[in-house]
Design a protein around this motif. Structure first.
Motif, short mmCIF file in Angstrom:
data_model
loop_
_atom_site.label_atom_id
_atom_site.label_comp_id
_atom_site.label_asym_id
_atom_site.label_seq_id
_atom_site.Cartn_x
_atom_site.Cartn_y
_atom_site.Cartn_z
N VAL A 69 0.85 -1.20 0.00
CA VAL A 69 0.00 0.00 0.00
C VAL A 69 0.88 1.24 0.00
CG1 VAL A 69 -1.63 1.38 1.35
CG2 VAL A 69 -1.97 -1.09 1.13
N ARG A 70 0.63 2.14 -0.95
CA ARG A 70 1.42 3.37 -1.05
C ARG A 70 0.61 4.62 -0.80
NH1 ARG A 70 5.27 3.84 -6.01
NH2 ARG A 70 6.33 5.14 -4.48
N ILE A 71 -0.69 4.52 -1.01
CA ILE A 71 -1.52 5.71 -0.87
C ILE A 71 -2.87 5.34 -0.24
CG2 ILE A 71 -2.39 5.50 -3.24
CD1 ILE A 71 -2.36 8.60 -3.34
N MET A 72 -3.29 6.13 0.71
CA MET A 72 -4.57 5.92 1.39
C MET A 72 -5.45 7.13 1.15
SD MET A 72 -5.29 5.33 5.45
CE MET A 72 -6.94 5.46 6.15
N PHE A 73 -6.60 6.92 0.54
CA PHE A 73 -7.57 7.99 0.33
C PHE A 73 -8.55 7.99 1.48
CE2 PHE A 73 -5.93 7.22 -3.91
CZ PHE A 73 -5.77 8.51 -4.40
N VAL A 74 -8.82 9.17 2.00
CA VAL A 74 -9.74 9.31 3.13
C VAL A 74 -11.00 10.00 2.64
CG1 VAL A 74 -10.10 10.25 5.43
CG2 VAL A 74 -7.84 9.39 4.78
N ALA A 75 -12.10 9.25 2.62
CA ALA A 75 -13.39 9.79 2.20
C ALA A 75 -14.10 10.42 3.39
CB ALA A 75 -14.25 8.67 1.60
N GLU A 76 -15.12 11.20 3.11
CA GLU A 76 -15.86 11.84 4.19
C GLU A 76 -16.78 10.84 4.89
OE1 GLU A 76 -17.70 15.21 2.36
OE2 GLU A 76 -15.84 16.39 2.38
N SER A 77 -17.38 9.93 4.14
CA SER A 77 -18.27 8.94 4.75
C SER A 77 -18.40 7.75 3.82
CB SER A 77 -19.65 9.55 5.03
OG SER A 77 -20.27 9.97 3.82
N PHE A 78 -18.91 6.66 4.35
CA PHE A 78 -19.19 5.44 3.59
C PHE A 78 -20.69 5.16 3.59
CE2 PHE A 78 -15.22 2.46 3.44
CZ PHE A 78 -14.58 3.36 2.61
N ARG A 79 -21.14 4.52 2.53
CA ARG A 79 -22.51 4.01 2.50
C ARG A 79 -22.56 2.65 3.18
NH1 ARG A 79 -24.46 3.97 -3.54
NH2 ARG A 79 -22.36 3.20 -3.98
N SER A 80 -23.73 2.24 3.60
CA SER A 80 -23.89 0.90 4.15
C SER A 80 -23.81 -0.11 3.02
CB SER A 80 -25.23 0.76 4.87
OG SER A 80 -26.30 0.79 3.94
N PHE A 81 -23.48 -1.35 3.37
CA PHE A 81 -23.34 -2.39 2.36
C PHE A 81 -24.64 -2.56 1.57
CE2 PHE A 81 -23.24 -6.79 0.81
CZ PHE A 81 -21.99 -6.81 0.18
N LYS A 140 -5.92 4.62 12.76
CA LYS A 140 -5.48 3.26 13.09
C LYS A 140 -5.19 2.49 11.81
CE LYS A 140 -8.11 2.82 17.43
NZ LYS A 140 -9.19 2.08 18.13
N VAL A 141 -6.06 2.67 10.82
CA VAL A 141 -5.84 2.02 9.52
C VAL A 141 -4.56 2.55 8.89
CG1 VAL A 141 -6.77 1.73 7.19
CG2 VAL A 141 -8.31 1.60 9.17
N ALA A 142 -4.37 3.87 8.96
CA ALA A 142 -3.16 4.47 8.39
C ALA A 142 -1.91 3.96 9.11
CB ALA A 142 -3.23 6.00 8.50
N GLY A 143 -1.98 3.86 10.44
CA GLY A 143 -0.83 3.39 11.19
C GLY A 143 -0.47 1.96 10.86
N PHE A 144 -1.46 1.13 10.56
CA PHE A 144 -1.19 -0.28 10.26
C PHE A 144 -0.64 -0.45 8.84
CE2 PHE A 144 -2.71 -4.40 8.55
CZ PHE A 144 -1.97 -5.25 9.37
N TYR A 145 -1.26 0.21 7.86
CA TYR A 145 -0.84 0.01 6.47
C TYR A 145 0.32 0.92 6.06
CZ TYR A 145 -4.81 -3.05 5.71
OH TYR A 145 -5.69 -4.09 5.77
N ALA A 146 0.58 1.96 6.84
CA ALA A 146 1.72 2.86 6.63
C ALA A 146 1.86 3.33 5.19
CB ALA A 146 3.01 2.18 7.10
N PRO A 147 0.85 4.00 4.64
CA PRO A 147 0.97 4.51 3.27
C PRO A 147 1.98 5.64 3.19
CG PRO A 147 -0.97 5.43 4.32
CD PRO A 147 -0.42 4.40 5.27
N GLU A 148 2.57 5.81 2.02
CA GLU A 148 3.51 6.92 1.82
C GLU A 148 2.79 8.26 1.83
OE1 GLU A 148 6.29 6.25 -1.48
OE2 GLU A 148 5.74 4.13 -1.37
N VAL A 149 1.54 8.26 1.38
CA VAL A 149 0.75 9.49 1.33
C VAL A 149 -0.68 9.18 1.76
CG1 VAL A 149 -0.09 11.38 -0.12
CG2 VAL A 149 2.12 10.34 -0.62
N ILE A 150 -1.23 10.08 2.58
CA ILE A 150 -2.65 10.04 2.92
C ILE A 150 -3.31 11.19 2.18
CG2 ILE A 150 -4.38 10.24 4.75
CD1 ILE A 150 -2.24 9.21 6.70
N VAL A 151 -4.30 10.89 1.35
CA VAL A 151 -4.98 11.92 0.57
C VAL A 151 -6.41 12.09 1.09
CG1 VAL A 151 -5.78 12.62 -1.72
CG2 VAL A 151 -3.59 11.43 -1.47
#
Length: 221
Positions: A69-81, A140-151
């Motif tokens: 994993v190199r990049i983590m995108f952070v959305a404002e919200s998720f829809r339910s399944f 927590k997700v970012a800390g585990f996957y350690a992406p180079e960039v969080i967008v």
């Protein structure tokens, strides 16, 4: 701007110093730090700490390898399944459907392809779930996957991850450092939300310029 130049001149090589002035003082504001983020030994340890639906968590994270994993995108919200289940197709676009309606997910998928990003290099997670701020578990997700960039995508996600109220119009495409205590410092780059780009043709050029900065950092350009 004049005050900033004055402070830089006075602080010099000692950014931790404090400048005393009549009626107050000037100092560099410390960057916010994310505290209380544990180190996880594996995916299932992380998963136990997350509050999204299990089916959504597995869809977005289960097959991701922290080493890739190199990049983590952070959305404002998720829809339910249940809200996007009928839209599920084949391939990577399924991982985008929790964050976007199908049409927007298609646009975002094309954006990722234009950035020369492989599916395994990308993950996405929200800062809100059922009107609740879950940005702490986002990190927590970012800390585990350690992406180079969080967008961060959009103003709300940007404010939560940067821990500030910067106007997105002024900070989009800029690089910020945010530290997770005892884990490391991460680069955060705010972008406009894809829905804005989708509905405003003039924003596409701006978005592409911002994306190229990220590509250059990842040596994709």
């Amino acid at each position: 701007e004049s005050l900033e130049r004055y402070a830089q001149e006075k602080l010099g090589d000692n950014p931790a110093a404090v400048i005393k002035i009549s009626g107050g003082e000037i100092a560099v504001k410390p960057e916010p730090v994310w505290e209380g983020i544990p180190k996880f030994g594996g995916y299932y340890d992380l998963k136990m700490e997350l509050t999204l639906e299990e089916s959504v968590i597995d869809l977005c994270l289960k097959d991701k390898n922290p080493d890739k994993v190199r990049i983590m995108f952070v959305a404002e919200s998720f829809r339910s399944f249940a809200d996007f289940e009928a839209e599920l197709k084949e391939g990577f676009i399924n991982q985008l459907l929790p964050a976007f309606p199908f049409k927007t997910a298609e646009l975002f998928s094309r954006m990722l392809s234009a950035m020369k990003l492989e599916d395994e290099e990308v993950l996405i997670y929200p800062t809100m779930a059922q009107n609740t701020d879950i940005s702490h578990e986002t990190m927590k997700v970012a800390g585990f996957y350690a992406p180079e960039v969080i967008v961060t995508l959009g103003a709300s996600a940007t404010h939560k991850i940067l821990k500030g109220q910067e106007r997105l119009a002024q900070v989009h495409g800029e690089f910020f450092n945010r530290k997770i205590e005892n884990i490391g410092t991460f680069i955060v780059v705010p972008l406009f939300h894809p829905s804005i780009i989708e509905n405003n043709q003039n924003m596409k050029k701006t978005a592409w310029i911002d994306m190229q900065k990220i590509m250059k950092h990842l040596k994709k350009l």
